[in-house]
Design a protein around this motif. Structure first.
Motif, PDB file in Angstrom:
ATOM      1  N   TRP A  91      19.695   7.727   6.147  1.00 43.17           N
ATOM      2  CA  TRP A  91      19.146   6.830   7.162  1.00 43.17           C
ATOM      3  C   TRP A  91      17.787   7.272   7.713  1.00 43.17           C
ATOM      4  N   ASP A  92      17.252   8.376   7.262  1.00 38.73           N
ATOM      5  CA  ASP A  92      16.020   8.914   7.866  1.00 38.73           C
ATOM      6  C   ASP A  92      14.867   7.908   7.898  1.00 38.73           C
ATOM      7  N   SER A 138      19.693  -0.978   0.238  1.00 41.32           N
ATOM      8  CA  SER A 138      18.494  -1.559   0.859  1.00 41.32           C
ATOM      9  C   SER A 138      17.918  -0.707   1.990  1.00 41.32           C
ATOM     10  N   PRO A 139      18.708   0.058   2.760  1.00 51.62           N
ATOM     11  CA  PRO A 139      18.072   0.911   3.774  1.00 51.62           C
ATOM     12  C   PRO A 139      17.143   1.967   3.187  1.00 51.62           C
ATOM     13  N   LEU A 140      17.348   2.339   1.906  1.00 56.26           N
ATOM     14  CA  LEU A 140      16.424   3.254   1.242  1.00 56.26           C
ATOM     15  C   LEU A 140      15.298   2.518   0.535  1.00 56.26           C
ATOM     16  N   GLU A 141      15.620   1.397  -0.109  1.00 55.42           N
ATOM     17  CA  GLU A 141      14.588   0.652  -0.839  1.00 55.42           C
ATOM     18  C   GLU A 141      13.651  -0.095   0.096  1.00 55.42           C
ATOM     19  N   ARG A 142      14.204  -0.653   1.169  1.00 55.85           N
ATOM     20  CA  ARG A 142      13.403  -1.475   2.085  1.00 55.85           C
ATOM     21  C   ARG A 142      13.673  -1.080   3.541  1.00 55.85           C
ATOM     22  N   PRO A 143      13.393   0.171   3.908  1.00 51.84           N
ATOM     23  CA  PRO A 143      13.751   0.641   5.253  1.00 51.84           C
ATOM     24  C   PRO A 143      13.049  -0.106   6.379  1.00 51.84           C
ATOM     25  N   LYS A 144      11.809  -0.518   6.170  1.00 51.87           N
ATOM     26  CA  LYS A 144      11.097  -1.241   7.230  1.00 51.87           C
ATOM     27  C   LYS A 144      11.746  -2.592   7.497  1.00 51.87           C
ATOM     28  N   ILE A 190      15.196  -5.855  11.165  1.00 59.12           N
ATOM     29  CA  ILE A 190      16.372  -6.691  11.434  1.00 59.12           C
ATOM     30  C   ILE A 190      17.319  -5.996  12.395  1.00 59.12           C
ATOM     31  N   LEU A 191      17.583  -4.711  12.141  1.00 56.60           N
ATOM     32  CA  LEU A 191      18.500  -3.957  12.993  1.00 56.60           C
ATOM     33  C   LEU A 191      17.942  -3.803  14.401  1.00 56.60           C
ATOM     34  N   GLY A 192      16.636  -3.555  14.512  1.00 58.34           N
ATOM     35  CA  GLY A 192      16.024  -3.413  15.832  1.00 58.34           C
ATOM     36  C   GLY A 192      16.106  -4.687  16.648  1.00 58.34           C
ATOM     37  N   THR A 193      15.841  -5.826  16.013  1.00 62.23           N
ATOM     38  CA  THR A 193      15.929  -7.109  16.709  1.00 62.23           C
ATOM     39  C   THR A 193      17.352  -7.385  17.169  1.00 62.23           C
TER      40      THR A 193
END
Length: 259
Positions: free
Chosen positions: A36-37, A239-245, A250-253
């Motif tokens: 998750w870094d 996807s958290p590794l391939e597309r972390p931004k 999405i998670l932040g919103t």
């Protein structure tokens, strides 16, 4: 990393960074908190992120016997109750997403919101047979299964350095523990309980996921009252590794709205 001792007697190591509403992040099978870094880097200015090594992974203790998804979920419940200032937002990918469901179903009072990324919610006979086959294959050693696992987990456009990192993590795993995790996942059966979830929930699919299709994630969202659904285009299972931004956005919103 720091640690707690769970009610099972196992030591669970975890990392924590940032200040604000708590998000607990649960990694896929065979990996570790560091999965998750890249997402934590994008969110630690607004949230407190807690990411454990699940039992048997990373620096956490390895159980001496078989265990269930519910056993793993109880470890996470202990973690949230001990250091997560509940209720917390819980987010998991793959195995971590199965555990996010299990924690929310078993202990809804400690969950503020739930995010499930690329994780199923039940097994039919064929699915259970396939998962048990992976458990049996792992007993031949991690080198025997690592390449097929990576092919299943990543899209064709994945960064080679990212794939190499995951390969190294998998090769460090104990094959017996890896097999036990797959056997635990064979027992996945949340379909009948998802309708009881009353916290805000979000299901995130990846369009190039070879393990969990968008239709499975759509079905999961449809079973949870009021749940939302999002897709990450062009990403694979991790996807958290391939597309972390994209995942962080999405998670932040979601977390800002819930918190």
């Amino acid at each position: 990393m720091v640690q707690i001792v769970t009610r099972s007697g196992l030591r669970l190591h975890y990392q924590t960074r940032g200040v604000g509403p708590v998000i607990v992040l649960l990694h896929p099978v065979g990996l570790r908190a560091a999965f998750w870094d890249p997402v934590i880097d994008a969110l630690s200015d607004r949230f407190r992120l807690i990411s454990p090594d699940l039992r048997g992974h990373g620096q956490s203790d390895v159980p001496a016997t078989d265990f269930s998804l519910e056993d793993m979920a109880r470890d996470v419940i202990d973690l949230i109750e001990t250091v997560g200032t509940p209720p917390a937002i819980i987010c998991g990918c793959s195995l971590g997403g199965m555990l996010a469901q299990a924690v929310t179903i078993a202990a809804p009072q400690i969950v503020r919101g739930m995010v499930v990324i690329s994780a199923g919610h039940s097994r039919d006979d064929a699915g259970r047979k396939a998962v048990l086959a992976r458990a049996n294959a792992a007993m031949a050693g991690m080198p025997a299964i690592v390449e097929t696992t990576l092919e299943r987990w990543f899209s064709e456009d994945a960064n080679p350095a990212t794939v190499a990192t995951v390969r190294a993590w998998l090769l460090e795993d104990d094959p017996v523990l890896h097999s036990r995790c797959w056997r635990a996942m064979a027992g996945l059966d949340h379909a009948g309980s998802l309708g009881t979830i009353r916290v805000p929930a979000l299901a995130i699919a990846a369009t190039d996921d070879k393990s969990v299709s968008p239709s499975v994630m759509q079905d999961l969202a449809a079973r949870i009252p009021g749940a939302d659904y999002k897709e990450i285009g062009g990403a694979g299972h991790l996807s958290p590794l391939e597309r972390p931004k994209d995942i962080a956005a999405i998670l932040g919103t979601f977390a800002e709205a819930v918190a």
